[in-house]
Design a protein around this motif. Structure first.
Motif, short mmCIF file in Angstrom:
data_model
loop_
_atom_site.label_atom_id
_atom_site.label_comp_id
_atom_site.label_asym_id
_atom_site.label_seq_id
_atom_site.Cartn_x
_atom_site.Cartn_y
_atom_site.Cartn_z
N LYS A 178 0.82 -1.26 -0.08
CA LYS A 178 0.03 0.01 0.14
C LYS A 178 0.71 1.15 0.05
CE LYS A 178 -3.89 -2.02 2.39
NZ LYS A 178 -4.74 -1.86 3.82
N PRO A 179 0.50 2.24 -1.01
CA PRO A 179 1.10 3.39 -0.58
C PRO A 179 1.11 4.27 0.65
CG PRO A 179 -0.83 3.60 -1.99
CD PRO A 179 -0.89 2.57 -1.82
N ARG A 180 2.23 4.40 1.13
CA ARG A 180 2.19 5.41 2.43
C ARG A 180 2.18 6.71 2.14
NH1 ARG A 180 1.81 0.06 3.56
NH2 ARG A 180 2.41 -0.43 5.79
N THR A 184 6.14 14.54 3.24
CA THR A 184 5.51 16.05 3.96
C THR A 184 4.47 15.89 4.56
OG1 THR A 184 4.12 16.25 1.97
CG2 THR A 184 6.42 17.24 1.83
N ASN A 185 3.71 14.56 4.92
CA ASN A 185 2.48 14.48 5.52
C ASN A 185 2.88 13.97 7.04
OD1 ASN A 185 0.71 13.55 2.65
ND2 ASN A 185 0.16 15.59 4.05
N ILE A 186 4.09 13.26 7.06
CA ILE A 186 4.49 12.60 8.36
C ILE A 186 5.54 13.37 8.96
CG2 ILE A 186 3.55 10.50 7.78
CD1 ILE A 186 6.88 10.38 7.92
N LEU A 187 6.39 14.14 8.24
CA LEU A 187 7.74 14.79 8.73
C LEU A 187 7.49 16.36 9.10
CD1 LEU A 187 10.68 14.41 9.86
CD2 LEU A 187 11.24 14.77 7.50
N GLN A 206 -3.19 9.36 -5.19
CA GLN A 206 -2.19 8.25 -5.26
C GLN A 206 -3.08 6.91 -4.65
OE1 GLN A 206 1.31 8.31 -2.64
NE2 GLN A 206 2.14 6.62 -3.61
N THR A 207 -3.72 7.25 -3.38
CA THR A 207 -4.61 6.16 -2.90
C THR A 207 -5.88 5.92 -3.92
OG1 THR A 207 -5.58 7.64 -1.40
CG2 THR A 207 -3.66 6.50 -0.60
#
Length: 255
Positions: A178-180, A184-187, A206-207
């Motif tokens: 699965k694409p994570r 930029t969304n987590i860091l 992407q999802t």
């Protein structure tokens, strides 16, 4: 130094992780299970507290009941081995009582958090070890669907919490990765960046493509829609009552 020069087989395996829900009916050998347990025990532990226990479910009837509770019949019953990971302060409580000391330090939310962290690190170490051997894994959080029943089935004492199961075996088929979330969304750097963390447009695109084109169970959705549907109402609200029954409390002093 670039990604290609520092990449190694361990990281390659980690980047290819996908939960497996279709296993061959082949038990793992005693040697493999021993290595898995050693890997789990090699994980970091806060102050060397090792506040967890692992229960192997070897009895078929018990495994079937846990599979029923968790809603994961196929990949709990048909697998190489099935473990339950337990956040566990019971042994430390016995140490304190043997020395006529109070156990209140084990009963607050910080103590519970430490045990949950220790337990999760041990499980993830085991998962990485399993995948390095070519095995597949799937975490089974569904055991908390009836957490009190699971605790009763496993004869769990006070100050223990069954957090999740981990089913491990030889994959018959593997799901796609699965694409994570984009980096930029987590860091964030130095402080939480509310703007970049919550800007999900690129990830939704992407999802959406992933869900529409994956090999099985295609659907028209994206990550935002999935999260909105999943988080519409609180889940497993009996967990709080169970934690209190097991001896944990938001207050320093137990009622």
């Amino acid at each position: 130094m670039n990604d290609e020069t520092i990449m190694n087989p361990t990281i390659e395996k980690m980047l290819l992780h996908a939960s497996v829900r279709d296993f061959k009916e082949k038990p793992l050998s005693a040697d493999v299970k021993e290595l898995l347990l050693k890997a789990a025990q090699s994980g970091a532990s806060s102050n060397f507290l090792q506040a967890y226990s692992i229960i192997e479910i070897a009895d078929n009837d018990l495994r079937r009941e846990l599979a029923r509770i968790s809603g994961s019949d196929d990949y709990v019953n048909q697998t190489g081995v099935f473990y339950i990971f337990v956040a566990d302060w019971y042994r430390q409580a016995q140490i304190l009582r043997t020395e006529n000391k109070d156990v209140k330090a084990l009963q607050n939310m910080e103590a519970l958090t430490v045990a949950i962290v220790d337990t999760t690190i041990a499980a993830q170490n085991m998962a990485i070890a399993a995948e390095s051997m070519g095995l597949g894994i799937c975490y089974i959080g569904g055991i908390r669907n009836d957490i009190a029943k699971v605790a009763d089935l496993l004869d769990l004492p006070e100050l223990t919490v069954p957090l999740f199961g981990l089913t491990i075996g030889m994959p018959k088929t593997r799901n796609e990765v699965k694409p994570r979330l984009p980096r930029t969304n987590i860091l964030s750097v130095n402080a939480y960046n509310r703007v970049t963390v919550s800007d999900l447009q690129a990830y939704n695109e992407q999802t959406s493509d992933y869900y529409a084109n994956r090999s099985h169970h295609q659907k028209s959705t994206d990550w935002t829609q999935e999260m909105s549907n999943f988080l519409t109402k609180p889940r497993r609200e009996d967990v709080a009552k169970f934690l209190k029954k097991q001896g944990f409390t938001l207050n320093r002093k137990v009622d």
